[in-house]
Design a protein around this motif. Sequence first.
Motif, PDB file in Angstrom:
ATOM      1  N   ASP A  33      -7.710  -4.253 -10.248  1.00  0.00           N
ATOM      2  CA  ASP A  33      -7.940  -3.533  -9.000  1.00  0.00           C
ATOM      3  C   ASP A  33      -8.779  -4.370  -8.041  1.00  0.00           C
ATOM      4  O   ASP A  33      -8.496  -4.431  -6.840  1.00  0.00           O
ATOM      5  N   ARG A  34      -9.818  -4.992  -8.563  1.00  0.00           N
ATOM      6  CA  ARG A  34     -10.686  -5.809  -7.715  1.00  0.00           C
ATOM      7  C   ARG A  34      -9.935  -7.022  -7.191  1.00  0.00           C
ATOM      8  O   ARG A  34     -10.144  -7.434  -6.038  1.00  0.00           O
ATOM      9  N   TRP A  35      -9.062  -7.604  -8.001  1.00  0.00           N
ATOM     10  CA  TRP A  35      -8.272  -8.748  -7.529  1.00  0.00           C
ATOM     11  C   TRP A  35      -7.303  -8.312  -6.438  1.00  0.00           C
ATOM     12  O   TRP A  35      -7.148  -9.001  -5.427  1.00  0.00           O
ATOM     13  N   LEU A  36      -6.654  -7.169  -6.612  1.00  0.00           N
ATOM     14  CA  LEU A  36      -5.722  -6.670  -5.603  1.00  0.00           C
ATOM     15  C   LEU A  36      -6.419  -6.414  -4.274  1.00  0.00           C
ATOM     16  O   LEU A  36      -5.839  -6.609  -3.205  1.00  0.00           O
ATOM     17  N   LEU A  37      -7.662  -5.983  -4.344  1.00  0.00           N
ATOM     18  CA  LEU A  37      -8.411  -5.689  -3.129  1.00  0.00           C
ATOM     19  C   LEU A  37      -8.655  -6.938  -2.301  1.00  0.00           C
ATOM     20  O   LEU A  37      -8.705  -6.883  -1.067  1.00  0.00           O
ATOM     21  N   HIS A  38      -8.797  -8.078  -2.961  1.00  0.00           N
ATOM     22  CA  HIS A  38      -9.086  -9.331  -2.263  1.00  0.00           C
ATOM     23  C   HIS A  38      -8.051 -10.409  -2.608  1.00  0.00           C
ATOM     24  O   HIS A  38      -8.369 -11.606  -2.592  1.00  0.00           O
ATOM     25  N   ALA A  39      -6.835 -10.004  -2.908  1.00  0.00           N
ATOM     26  CA  ALA A  39      -5.819 -10.946  -3.374  1.00  0.00           C
ATOM     27  C   ALA A  39      -5.587 -12.069  -2.366  1.00  0.00           C
ATOM     28  O   ALA A  39      -5.285 -11.801  -1.201  1.00  0.00           O
ATOM     29  N   PRO A  40      -5.734 -13.322  -2.780  1.00  0.00           N
ATOM     30  CA  PRO A  40      -5.480 -14.441  -1.865  1.00  0.00           C
ATOM     31  C   PRO A  40      -3.996 -14.578  -1.578  1.00  0.00           C
ATOM     32  O   PRO A  40      -3.157 -14.320  -2.446  1.00  0.00           O
ATOM     33  N   CYS A  98       0.824  -1.205   0.000  1.00  0.00           N
ATOM     34  CA  CYS A  98       0.000   0.000   0.000  1.00  0.00           C
ATOM     35  C   CYS A  98       0.863   1.262   0.000  1.00  0.00           C
ATOM     36  O   CYS A  98       2.035   1.240   0.345  1.00  0.00           O
ATOM     37  N   VAL A  99       0.219   2.368  -0.363  1.00  0.00           N
ATOM     38  CA  VAL A  99       0.816   3.699  -0.271  1.00  0.00           C
ATOM     39  C   VAL A  99       0.039   4.481   0.782  1.00  0.00           C
ATOM     40  O   VAL A  99      -1.192   4.414   0.838  1.00  0.00           O
ATOM     41  N   ASP A 100       0.758   5.212   1.630  1.00  0.00           N
ATOM     42  CA  ASP A 100       0.139   6.077   2.631  1.00  0.00           C
ATOM     43  C   ASP A 100       0.465   7.537   2.323  1.00  0.00           C
ATOM     44  O   ASP A 100       1.617   7.864   1.989  1.00  0.00           O
ATOM     45  N   LEU A 101      -0.528   8.392   2.445  1.00  0.00           N
ATOM     46  CA  LEU A 101      -0.317   9.836   2.374  1.00  0.00           C
ATOM     47  C   LEU A 101      -0.425  10.369   3.790  1.00  0.00           C
ATOM     48  O   LEU A 101      -1.457  10.193   4.458  1.00  0.00           O
ATOM     49  N   HIS A 156       3.905  16.273  17.745  1.00  0.00           N
ATOM     50  CA  HIS A 156       3.327  16.531  16.428  1.00  0.00           C
ATOM     51  C   HIS A 156       2.016  15.761  16.256  1.00  0.00           C
ATOM     52  O   HIS A 156       1.784  14.736  16.900  1.00  0.00           O
ATOM     53  N   HIS A 157       1.189  16.276  15.371  1.00  0.00           N
ATOM     54  CA  HIS A 157      -0.053  15.603  15.003  1.00  0.00           C
ATOM     55  C   HIS A 157       0.138  14.959  13.633  1.00  0.00           C
ATOM     56  O   HIS A 157       0.735  15.558  12.732  1.00  0.00           O
ATOM     57  N   TYR A 158      -0.396  13.752  13.479  1.00  0.00           N
ATOM     58  CA  TYR A 158      -0.275  13.031  12.212  1.00  0.00           C
ATOM     59  C   TYR A 158      -1.653  12.560  11.763  1.00  0.00           C
ATOM     60  O   TYR A 158      -2.449  12.042  12.557  1.00  0.00           O
ATOM     61  N   LEU A 159      -1.910  12.735  10.482  1.00  0.00           N
ATOM     62  CA  LEU A 159      -3.152  12.265   9.880  1.00  0.00           C
ATOM     63  C   LEU A 159      -2.792  11.559   8.582  1.00  0.00           C
ATOM     64  O   LEU A 159      -2.043  12.099   7.764  1.00  0.00           O
ATOM     65  N   GLY A 160      -3.278  10.345   8.418  1.00  0.00           N
ATOM     66  CA  GLY A 160      -2.877   9.554   7.265  1.00  0.00           C
ATOM     67  C   GLY A 160      -4.036   8.971   6.485  1.00  0.00           C
ATOM     68  O   GLY A 160      -5.132   8.763   7.011  1.00  0.00           O
ATOM     69  N   ILE A 161      -3.771   8.727   5.214  1.00  0.00           N
ATOM     70  CA  ILE A 161      -4.701   8.038   4.320  1.00  0.00           C
ATOM     71  C   ILE A 161      -3.990   6.785   3.829  1.00  0.00           C
ATOM     72  O   ILE A 161      -2.940   6.872   3.194  1.00  0.00           O
ATOM     73  N   ARG A 162      -4.542   5.632   4.129  1.00  0.00           N
ATOM     74  CA  ARG A 162      -3.999   4.369   3.630  1.00  0.00           C
ATOM     75  C   ARG A 162      -4.788   3.953   2.394  1.00  0.00           C
ATOM     76  O   ARG A 162      -5.962   3.596   2.471  1.00  0.00           O
ATOM     77  N   PHE A 163      -4.166   4.013   1.232  1.00  0.00           N
ATOM     78  CA  PHE A 163      -4.817   3.608  -0.005  1.00  0.00           C
ATOM     79  C   PHE A 163      -4.741   2.091  -0.159  1.00  0.00           C
ATOM     80  O   PHE A 163      -3.754   1.464   0.251  1.00  0.00           O
ATOM     81  N   HIS A 164      -5.760   1.510  -0.771  1.00  0.00           N
ATOM     82  CA  HIS A 164      -5.668   0.110  -1.154  1.00  0.00           C
ATOM     83  C   HIS A 164      -4.573  -0.042  -2.214  1.00  0.00           C
ATOM     84  O   HIS A 164      -4.214   0.937  -2.894  1.00  0.00           O
ATOM     85  N   PRO A 165      -4.018  -1.249  -2.375  1.00  0.00           N
ATOM     86  CA  PRO A 165      -2.951  -1.440  -3.362  1.00  0.00           C
ATOM     87  C   PRO A 165      -3.322  -0.900  -4.742  1.00  0.00           C
ATOM     88  O   PRO A 165      -4.355  -1.263  -5.310  1.00  0.00           O
ATOM     89  N   GLY A 166      -2.477  -0.012  -5.262  1.00  0.00           N
ATOM     90  CA  GLY A 166      -2.664   0.523  -6.591  1.00  0.00           C
ATOM     91  C   GLY A 166      -3.618   1.699  -6.707  1.00  0.00           C
ATOM     92  O   GLY A 166      -3.714   2.316  -7.776  1.00  0.00           O
ATOM     93  N   GLN A 167      -4.316   2.054  -5.619  1.00  0.00           N
ATOM     94  CA  GLN A 167      -5.376   3.067  -5.730  1.00  0.00           C
ATOM     95  C   GLN A 167      -4.897   4.502  -5.504  1.00  0.00           C
ATOM     96  O   GLN A 167      -5.650   5.446  -5.764  1.00  0.00           O
ATOM     97  N   HIS A 168      -3.690   4.670  -5.035  1.00  0.00           N
ATOM     98  CA  HIS A 168      -3.184   6.038  -4.856  1.00  0.00           C
ATOM     99  C   HIS A 168      -3.107   6.785  -6.186  1.00  0.00           C
ATOM    100  O   HIS A 168      -3.122   8.013  -6.210  1.00  0.00           O
ATOM    101  N   ARG A 169      -3.041   6.036  -7.290  1.00  0.00           N
ATOM    102  CA  ARG A 169      -2.832   6.662  -8.600  1.00  0.00           C
ATOM    103  C   ARG A 169      -3.968   7.600  -8.978  1.00  0.00           C
ATOM    104  O   ARG A 169      -3.773   8.495  -9.821  1.00  0.00           O
ATOM    105  N   HIS A 170      -5.146   7.431  -8.386  1.00  0.00           N
ATOM    106  CA  HIS A 170      -6.280   8.290  -8.711  1.00  0.00           C
ATOM    107  C   HIS A 170      -6.175   9.654  -8.027  1.00  0.00           C
ATOM    108  O   HIS A 170      -6.917  10.572  -8.391  1.00  0.00           O
TER     109      HIS A 170
END
Length: 248
Positions: free
Chosen positions: A138-145, A34-37, A65-79
């Motif tokens: 994308d759908r396979w990555l979301l539920h990749a076995p 995953c990618v985190d922002l 410090h204060h931290y706020l993050g967004i965890r994207f599903h695999p491959g979804q940060h590209r949007h």
Amino acid sequence: MPLAPHPRLRRYISHYWLSRNSSAGDHRILPDGCVDLVLAAGHDLTVTAYGSTTAPGTARVQAGHHYLGIRFHPGQHRHFLPLPAAELRDRALPLPDNRGLIATLGSQVFTHPHPCRILDQLLLDWLGHYPAETDALDRWLLHAPWKSGIAPVCHAFGVSKRQLQRRFQQRLGISPGTFLTIRRCQWLIRTLTQEGVPPLAALAQDAGFSDQSHMTRTLKRVMGVTPAAAILPDHDVAFIQDAMRAAP
């Protein structure tokens, strides 16, 4: 604690997380594909993209410090981020505050009583202007076995190994083999921390390793632990990729 995004965002975002007045220290980052922002508010507001990692690492957390993050599903940060996945691999990349989505984020998210709702609105507005298209990969990555091989994945999508490699590099910045190894190691960590663990030799065979030594080397390389000491420390900062989080 993970915080759920708006239902319309859940195909793209795993969760948000928030840490206020953090304690200083180095915190472990583990591979998960995953990618985190990450927004950090101290003396100034900084925005950093944490890319897919291939080995354990650490991130420095500043006291107070204060931290706020967004965890994207695999491959979804590209949007949402104008960054090639390969450019982010094994890197923490500071982002300028005047590009794309980043320009709409500000310190007000930390002062709002419900900062994640601010993120919801910003991200939904972004998608309203720049609609995102997802596909079967994308759908396979979301539920990749975890127990899968490259050949069956190629067959499922009707592509060659070279074509699959290119798609993974474009979306995740890592190879299909690396991603599947991460999934396998996540399953191992969950299994090893439960009661009634089978003998390690049998576990290695079930997980598809050539032998117990192969399993031990791989787990140490990817997650930084061995089967005999597979308990990972808890963290008070949620952007640390958690190998014990159940796969979707």
